[in-house]
Write an enzyme that holds these catalytic residues in place. Structure first.
Site: not given
Ligand code: F6R
Length: 245
Positions: A138, A67, A136, A143
């Protein structure tokens, strides 16, 4: 689901790096899907260490990131492109043209999403996709919703995600409200998936992902339906799992 619990985050990250390294060693022209965020940083450090030690050669590897924020140029210090260059790509011998990250500055974001899907297909699909999980539930920026998203698309970030990611920006007002993200369907087509999760703040999401019925209200729960998924947890992230069913 193959679930492995490690004593600490360093060991879990090391295991993630080893799985990516093993994929590249067994297939030097591997297509690897990558994630950003705080969690994978130690895994990228370990991959850089293995590269410097002469174990890994990235010259034939292709990567696709999950992303990118919409509206941030690649040289913005909070863009995922900048993150990847800093933590991995500038430190290994990957060819610049083999790096793929959704274009957050695309004039036509919807077309950029379609062309991202095409590029993944043209490379023969993703061999190994690294994932993290949001508080959450995701994955990528998919989401909680009423339905799983099939392909790369433009997403509206939830308040929870904006708040979680505000730690990387001057304030939550600076966090972009939209992003381009691989869809859940895109992720599920990867031939293997490795998810790395560390910290107690993820324990509830881990529990929903593993213990509750598959539902788009916890996007990560779809991984229960993938034939080759490994979940790497540190013990704090695994604390809620003993309440399973
Ligand atoms: C990042 C992504 C997100 C993260 C998730 C956890 O490319 O796709 O799904 O893996 O938000 O983020 P952290 O590791 O910062 O807790």
């Amino acid at each position: 689901m193959n679930i492995r619990v490690f004593e600490n985050d360093r060991q879990a990250a090391q295991a993630a790096a080893c799985m990516i390294a093993a994929q590249i060693l067994s297939k030097p022209a591997a297509v690897i899907g990558l994630a950003t965020g705080g969690t994978p940083v130690p895994a990228y450090q370990e991959l850089v260490r293995l590269t410097n030690a002469g174990v890994l050669d990235w010259s034939r590897v292709t990567t696709f990131n999950l992303d990118e924020y919409l509206g941030l140029p690649g040289d913005h210090d909070q863009s995922f492109k900048y993150f990847m260059m800093k933590h991995l790509f500038n430190k290994v011998n990957i060819a610049p043209e083999s790096i793929h990250i959704p274009d957050g500055m695309a004039a036509d974001p919807t077309e950029a999403c379609m062309s991202y899907e095409r590029a993944i297909r043209e490379q023969g699909g993703i061999d190994l996709q690294l994932l993290g999980i949001g508080r959450n539930g995701h994955i990528g920026f998919n989401e909680p919703a009423d339905a799983f998203s099939p392909i790369t698309h433009v997403v509206d970030l939830t308040e929870d995600t904006i708040e979680a990611n505000a730690r990387f920006f001057a304030s939550s007002a600076d966090v972009p409200r939209q992003a381009l993200s691989m869809g859940v369907g895109t992720i599920m087509q990867a031939r293997s998936i490795v998810m790395l999760v560390t910290g107690t703040e993820k324990a509830r999401a881990v529990r929903s992902m593993i213990c509750e019925p598959v539902s788009p209200s916890c996007p990560a729960s779809v991984l229960q339906l993938h034939a080759n998924v490994t979940i790497l947890l540190d013990s704090p992230a695994a604390t809620a799992m003993n309440h399973c069913r």
